[in-house]
Design an enzyme around this catalytic site. Sequence first.
Site, PDB file in Angstrom:
ATOM      1  N   ARG A   1     -72.363  -8.528 -27.136  1.00  0.00           N
ATOM      2  CA  ARG A   1     -71.395  -7.484 -26.634  1.00  0.00           C
ATOM      3  C   ARG A   1     -70.171  -8.082 -26.141  1.00  0.00           C
ATOM      4  O   ARG A   1     -70.180  -9.262 -25.751  1.00  0.00           O
ATOM      5  CB  ARG A   1     -72.319  -6.709 -25.305  1.00  0.00           C
ATOM      6  CG  ARG A   1     -73.486  -6.083 -25.555  1.00  0.00           C
ATOM      7  CD  ARG A   1     -73.961  -5.695 -24.092  1.00  0.00           C
ATOM      8  NE  ARG A   1     -75.234  -4.845 -24.282  1.00  0.00           N
ATOM      9  CZ  ARG A   1     -76.559  -5.105 -24.621  1.00  0.00           C
ATOM     10  NH1 ARG A   1     -76.536  -6.423 -24.157  1.00  0.00           N
ATOM     11  NH2 ARG A   1     -77.362  -4.048 -24.559  1.00  0.00           N
TER      12      ARG A   1
ATOM     13  N   HIS B   1     -46.299  27.702  -0.043  1.00  0.00           N
ATOM     14  CA  HIS B   1     -44.887  27.721  -0.204  1.00  0.00           C
ATOM     15  C   HIS B   1     -44.587  28.300  -1.593  1.00  0.00           C
ATOM     16  O   HIS B   1     -43.227  29.025  -1.708  1.00  0.00           O
ATOM     17  CB  HIS B   1     -44.516  26.163  -0.479  1.00  0.00           C
ATOM     18  CG  HIS B   1     -43.056  25.817  -0.999  1.00  0.00           C
ATOM     19  ND1 HIS B   1     -41.988  26.128  -0.402  1.00  0.00           N
ATOM     20  CD2 HIS B   1     -42.742  25.537  -2.259  1.00  0.00           C
ATOM     21  CE1 HIS B   1     -40.766  25.680  -1.050  1.00  0.00           C
ATOM     22  NE2 HIS B   1     -41.428  25.578  -2.347  1.00  0.00           N
TER      23      HIS B   1
ATOM     24  N   ARG C   1     -71.433  -2.051 -14.311  1.00  0.00           N
ATOM     25  CA  ARG C   1     -69.926  -1.879 -14.097  1.00  0.00           C
ATOM     26  C   ARG C   1     -69.713  -0.870 -13.197  1.00  0.00           C
ATOM     27  O   ARG C   1     -70.490   0.014 -12.645  1.00  0.00           O
ATOM     28  CB  ARG C   1     -69.190  -1.374 -15.338  1.00  0.00           C
ATOM     29  CG  ARG C   1     -69.521  -0.005 -15.966  1.00  0.00           C
ATOM     30  CD  ARG C   1     -68.702   0.562 -17.100  1.00  0.00           C
ATOM     31  NE  ARG C   1     -69.025  -0.463 -18.306  1.00  0.00           N
ATOM     32  CZ  ARG C   1     -70.228  -0.046 -19.104  1.00  0.00           C
ATOM     33  NH1 ARG C   1     -70.810   1.148 -18.968  1.00  0.00           N
ATOM     34  NH2 ARG C   1     -70.272  -0.612 -20.244  1.00  0.00           N
TER      35      ARG C   1
ATOM     36  N   GLN D   1     -76.334  -4.077 -18.581  1.00  0.00           N
ATOM     37  CA  GLN D   1     -75.237  -3.894 -18.168  1.00  0.00           C
ATOM     38  C   GLN D   1     -75.008  -3.422 -16.785  1.00  0.00           C
ATOM     39  O   GLN D   1     -75.848  -2.621 -16.314  1.00  0.00           O
ATOM     40  CB  GLN D   1     -74.401  -3.139 -19.058  1.00  0.00           C
ATOM     41  CG  GLN D   1     -73.964  -3.793 -20.582  1.00  0.00           C
ATOM     42  CD  GLN D   1     -72.942  -3.025 -21.077  1.00  0.00           C
ATOM     43  OE1 GLN D   1     -71.987  -2.660 -20.764  1.00  0.00           O
ATOM     44  NE2 GLN D   1     -73.328  -2.741 -22.493  1.00  0.00           N
TER      45      GLN D   1
ATOM     46  N   GLN E   1     -77.288 -11.470 -25.855  1.00  0.00           N
ATOM     47  CA  GLN E   1     -78.621 -11.478 -25.094  1.00  0.00           C
ATOM     48  C   GLN E   1     -79.699 -11.149 -26.162  1.00  0.00           C
ATOM     49  O   GLN E   1     -79.417 -10.423 -27.232  1.00  0.00           O
ATOM     50  CB  GLN E   1     -78.636 -10.424 -24.055  1.00  0.00           C
ATOM     51  CG  GLN E   1     -77.497 -10.658 -22.911  1.00  0.00           C
ATOM     52  CD  GLN E   1     -77.737  -9.478 -22.121  1.00  0.00           C
ATOM     53  OE1 GLN E   1     -76.934  -8.451 -22.324  1.00  0.00           O
ATOM     54  NE2 GLN E   1     -78.507  -9.424 -20.848  1.00  0.00           N
TER      55      GLN E   1
ATOM     56  N   LYS F   1     -68.014  -8.086 -18.099  1.00  0.00           N
ATOM     57  CA  LYS F   1     -69.435  -7.851 -18.454  1.00  0.00           C
ATOM     58  C   LYS F   1     -70.375  -8.771 -17.993  1.00  0.00           C
ATOM     59  O   LYS F   1     -71.503  -8.978 -17.562  1.00  0.00           O
ATOM     60  CB  LYS F   1     -69.569  -7.295 -19.936  1.00  0.00           C
ATOM     61  CG  LYS F   1     -71.021  -6.894 -20.130  1.00  0.00           C
ATOM     62  CD  LYS F   1     -71.012  -6.311 -21.711  1.00  0.00           C
ATOM     63  CE  LYS F   1     -70.516  -5.018 -21.733  1.00  0.00           C
ATOM     64  NZ  LYS F   1     -68.794  -4.782 -22.272  1.00  0.00           N
TER      65      LYS F   1
END
Length: 889
Positions: free
Chosen positions: A116, A847, A312, A310, A182, A24
């Site tokens: 975080r 099949h 990701r 953030q 933050q 992060k």
Amino acid sequence: MTTEGTVLPLSALDRSSLPIAGGKAANLGEMLRAGVPVPPGFVLTTSAFRAAAEAANIGPKLEALASADPSDRDRLAELAAEIRAALSSVTVPDAIAEACVRAYDVELGGAAVAVRSSATAEDLPDASFAGQQDTYLGVLGKDALLDAVRRCWASLFTERAVVYRADRSIDPREVSLAVVVQRLVHARAAGVLFTANPVTGRRHEAVIDAAPGLGEAVVSGATNPDHLEVRVDTGEIVTRRLGDKRVVIEALPGGGTRHEQRADGSAEACISDTEARALAAMGARVEAHFGAPQDIEWAIDPEGKILLVQSRPITTLFPIPEGPWSSKEGPRVYFSFNVAQGVFRPFSPMGLQFWRAFSGNAARATGLWDGDPLDGAPFWAIGANRLFLDITGVLRNPLGRRVFLFASTRMEARTGAVVRTLLEDERLGLVHTPSWKTARSVARALVSIGAPRMVLRGLVKPDAVSAKIAADADATIALGEVAEGSPPSAYLDAVERMLRAPFFIFLNMPSVAVGFVALRVLRGLLGDDLDEAEVHTLLRSLPNNPTTEMDLELWALSRRVGADPASRSALREEAPLALAKRYADRSLPAVLQRELQAFLARWGARGVAEIDIGVPRWRDDPTHILGSVANYLSLGEDAAPPDVAFERGAREAERKAEELVSRARAKGVLRGEVVRFAASRVRRLMGVREAPKFGIVRIIAHARSLLLQAGRLLTQEGKLAAEDDVFFLDLRELRAVTGGTDFRALVAERRRLNTQELGRKHVPRILLSDGTEPETIAAAASSEGGLSGTPASAGRVTGKARVVLDPVGAKIEPGEILVAPSTDPGWTPLFLTAGGLVMEMGGSMSHGAVVAREYGIPAVVGVAGATARITTGQMITVDGGAGQVGVEA
């Protein structure tokens, strides 16, 4: 202790900071470097966590966690709780606490912050770990800050995080955690932005969920947010759905947060169209910087400034396949070869090499391409180590479209439905080519492979077709002879000879196709006088099918070894894995050793996912076969013998053929004789459809043995770490290894990626080059609460469901209904005791459907989500003629 490097500003970080700052924090540093607005803050690095972990003395518990069985969830949870408790109560070392508080005061002015977790095994390109560790908002004051840090450290060992890592074979001793601090954004609105649509897969279509206040309301699912979808290139808002936004989370002036429940919610949009477009554009910048679609958390402050808190990677998106035609103009349509073959697992790199070579030979034989077979024909594309066919040109050609729809409807019915929907896309309009040109190209291709001669063989000597296919496979295998004592390069030469040889197996397909054409003729001649249930009866117990021959031979083997007391005792008292080891040591009871050896001499080339050369054959590991034999013996003497049922099905099919002839003769003698001839060719050739695949599997198995021998020699020379490393390279790379190139690091990385891909839950059958997956995931349930699919084998049966995702070690009690994602020949020993079959994949000619009909068990295929919507032990009713599966509540 020294605190140097314990606290770092976010601006000092980049993607190389992962080991010290976690995913992060490293990503936040990268965004700052890209010029994206991010709230100011700092990170308490992993060195602080390690110091706290040492103070909490969690080392012995970590060792126990590392050695615990990943499937033992209770033990994992117990150990996780003990480690979490130790970290939650640990005293933050004085030097670390002082450095953290100093940064809080100097850089953030002691204001309210967001704290975080930032683990070293999260927010990675291949594993996001989203939501696995904790976040604390509205943290105010030094004591509250240090308490939040402790709780973040402890959250590295929440039960969900520990299980997540265990499932992905991540060593808990190698994972560490940093803590991001933050300045808290007192947001007017906040939420989540995906830079690609996570539902449809479409790239460059931003999806935004927004709500008033802090974004935690959206992330946690506490509120019903506004939902917008924005096309990044044009800024067009293609979807706007307003939520009620009844729950709002706000920061309190004295620290902490408040959850406000608003009775009426809000009918007003919480962000403007302009802000939505700005968010989409900012997301596109972040995606471009990271080189992959992103899952971003954002906030808009009271002044209207957008800040990202953030980012990701979105790891759930299926990678867009890449191939020689990927750069062609317009959307490309990719059809999954893996899904069509019922092999959801990834191919090994050598497996990809083989199918590229097979395709290259086929394309050369038909005059469609003149490149090197080892490079593969240009219509292949690869995504997530799985093979896709670029069928764009086929779908845009009038004849190609009709042929593909016809074939897919019968081989994998849901694909046909998806393609019909896809063809409404105006970008895939027909490219009209004069019919005579198409006909000429097709005729040339058919003549070049000797199709007229092959068709004549199917018409005149249908029983010789399977023998011809077997002989062609033998001829290819003979090219792989190597003298004893040869160097590794000789084994590679032999494999290459086999791959460069004309693809004889493919050249026999026109003979096999005669059976399918004959069935089409029957339908045309009889019209409404022929229903689908009668077709299923006609197709029961087909001769010349190597798969059913194998299964019946395995049943007969079980009867013979069951008559021997020593063999019967071993099978009942010892686990299949132990018996397989005894077989390798030649220490099984004599009868069992002899019978199994004879069976494997003929059928040992087979296996589960057998079309990948990287997968062991039954002759390599007969555990699955021994488990099946033990299962048969446990049924007792009263079990209905499959061979008797097979013979009964053959008699019923022949009677049905005569009935159809009589029905047609009533409308004319000639019509009756044509129906007789067509029914005969259906019976004698439809089962042969399994023969080409069996021939290919035999070729693959022989090549596998050659490559393993080369691998043994290269391992002895110190050029490879293990003999099966050969399957994680292609032939050209193996050539380089024989010359001294060291690819051991590459092999290790490919093994890691293969392990990762084995965990992928979903593989699309159709995918567009913009990432769109046109298939709807869930099929609509019937009005009676049942499931719908494609009729595959007529009949109706009610019994307990047995959901099986992996056939190895699975056991089906007599009368249980097998529910599976798909099947290949490695699954079919389970069919002998099953009372019915439900498959998520497949069509009436797939099949699993063919084998089910031959055994006379009702079957429905192409049932979307069957393995998730049906549970083992549930009573279900399979109506194989209607294509319905009834599920008891």
